[in-house]
Design a protein around this motif. Structure first.
Motif, PDB file in Angstrom:
ATOM      1  N   ASN A   1       2.397  -1.644 -11.036  1.00  0.00           N
ATOM      2  CA  ASN A   1       3.355  -1.005 -11.616  1.00  0.00           C
ATOM      3  C   ASN A   1       3.042  -0.230 -12.837  1.00  0.00           C
ATOM      4  O   ASN A   1       2.165  -0.530 -13.431  1.00  0.00           O
ATOM      5  CB  ASN A   1       4.567  -1.736 -12.139  1.00  0.00           C
TER       6      ASN A   1
ATOM      7  N   GLN B   1       0.046  -4.197 -14.274  1.00  0.00           N
ATOM      8  CA  GLN B   1       0.848  -3.076 -15.192  1.00  0.00           C
ATOM      9  C   GLN B   1      -0.533  -1.988 -14.957  1.00  0.00           C
ATOM     10  O   GLN B   1      -1.362  -2.371 -15.926  1.00  0.00           O
ATOM     11  CB  GLN B   1       1.280  -3.566 -16.337  1.00  0.00           C
TER      12      GLN B   1
ATOM     13  N   GLU C   1       2.246  -0.594  -3.686  1.00  0.00           N
ATOM     14  CA  GLU C   1       2.162  -1.914  -3.205  1.00  0.00           C
ATOM     15  C   GLU C   1       0.941  -1.957  -2.126  1.00  0.00           C
ATOM     16  O   GLU C   1       0.664  -0.934  -1.386  1.00  0.00           O
ATOM     17  CB  GLU C   1       3.261  -2.392  -2.341  1.00  0.00           C
TER      18      GLU C   1
ATOM     19  N   ALA D   1       1.266  -5.859  -6.133  1.00  0.00           N
ATOM     20  CA  ALA D   1       2.032  -4.857  -6.638  1.00  0.00           C
ATOM     21  C   ALA D   1       1.629  -4.293  -8.021  1.00  0.00           C
ATOM     22  O   ALA D   1       0.933  -4.988  -8.679  1.00  0.00           O
ATOM     23  CB  ALA D   1       3.423  -5.362  -7.040  1.00  0.00           C
TER      24      ALA D   1
ATOM     25  N   PRO E   1       5.356   3.023  -8.850  1.00  0.00           N
ATOM     26  CA  PRO E   1       4.643   1.961  -8.331  1.00  0.00           C
ATOM     27  C   PRO E   1       4.057   1.959  -6.947  1.00  0.00           C
ATOM     28  O   PRO E   1       4.168   3.133  -6.272  1.00  0.00           O
ATOM     29  CB  PRO E   1       5.945   1.186  -8.284  1.00  0.00           C
TER      30      PRO E   1
ATOM     31  N   SER F   1      -4.832 -11.889  -9.208  1.00  0.00           N
ATOM     32  CA  SER F   1      -3.136 -11.434  -9.852  1.00  0.00           C
ATOM     33  C   SER F   1      -2.533 -10.951  -8.723  1.00  0.00           C
ATOM     34  O   SER F   1      -2.943 -10.400  -7.823  1.00  0.00           O
ATOM     35  CB  SER F   1      -3.551 -10.335 -10.909  1.00  0.00           C
ATOM     36  N   SER F   2      -1.094 -11.142  -8.713  1.00  0.00           N
ATOM     37  CA  SER F   2      -0.369 -10.705  -7.616  1.00  0.00           C
ATOM     38  C   SER F   2       0.402  -9.311  -8.076  1.00  0.00           C
ATOM     39  O   SER F   2       1.028  -8.658  -7.414  1.00  0.00           O
ATOM     40  CB  SER F   2       0.616 -11.599  -7.136  1.00  0.00           C
ATOM     41  N   GLU F   3       0.301  -8.970  -9.272  1.00  0.00           N
ATOM     42  CA  GLU F   3       0.865  -7.795 -10.200  1.00  0.00           C
ATOM     43  C   GLU F   3       0.169  -7.464 -11.138  1.00  0.00           C
ATOM     44  O   GLU F   3      -0.222  -8.147 -12.017  1.00  0.00           O
ATOM     45  CB  GLU F   3       2.389  -8.183 -10.550  1.00  0.00           C
TER      46      GLU F   3
END
Length: 186
Positions: free
Chosen positions: A185, A99, A163, A183, A161, A95-97
């Protein structure tokens, strides 16, 4: 222009002639042979030389992102007229992002492919901006042409957030690095 050691000579000998080892070729626009020298040069290479020596002599994982990670350091430096990178490793994340609420933990898989042409000991590292903690396993021997998946546990610490640059470092024909961004978030 460098008439002592022309760029075409370096590319031919090192980058086209040696296909087995990892390498970076960066050409600084307007520089000459004495560019890195303290007395006569402008010393525009200094941050990259320092990062390289810090990474590979001190084995400091905070430095490789300056020359290997896309969008950082060399890749973002507009003074470079040419940049060719071949790390001989590929790193991909499941996954690149994410929650991720504060205090929550989630796992992400990091798969490293060894393209070095011989077995390599590969270890993960990371550099994070924001409130996130990572845990992952130690070094693993990966066969030539093989791959290994590391499981990383990410924990959100703080409500904002974050990174993360995930870095894979391999030892074979000298150290090499591959990286990927993640990322996180709230």
């Amino acid at each position: 222009l460098d008439f002592t050691t022309p760029a075409s000579t370096i590319q031919r000998i090192i980058h086209r002639g040696n296909r087995r080892s990892a390498k970076i070729y960066a050409e600084l626009r307007g520089s000459g042979h004495l560019e890195p020298m303290d007395i006569t040069g402008q010393r525009r290479w200094r941050p990259y030389i320092t990062a390289f020596l810090t990474a590979y002599l001190k084995e400091d994982l905070s430095a490789p992102h300056l020359f290997w990670t896309a969008g950082n350091g060399l890749s973002a430096d507009r003074r470079m007229s040419q940049l060719v990178k071949d790390s001989k490793m590929q790193l991909s994340l499941s996954s690149s992002e994410l929650q991720l609420g504060e205090g929550c933990t989630e796992e992400v898989s990091a798969t490293v492919e060894n393209r070095l042409g011989k077995p390599a000991k590969i270890v993960l590292g990371h550099r994070a901006a924001g409130g996130v903690a990572l845990e992952y396993g130690g070094a693993v021997e990966v066969a030539a042409g093989g791959q290994h998946s590391f499981t990383m546990a990410l924990r959100a610490e703080g409500g904002g957030p974050a990174e993360v640059d995930v870095i894979a470092i391999g030892e074979s024909f000298g150290p090499t690095t591959a990286s990927a961004k993640l990322a996180v978030n709230p």
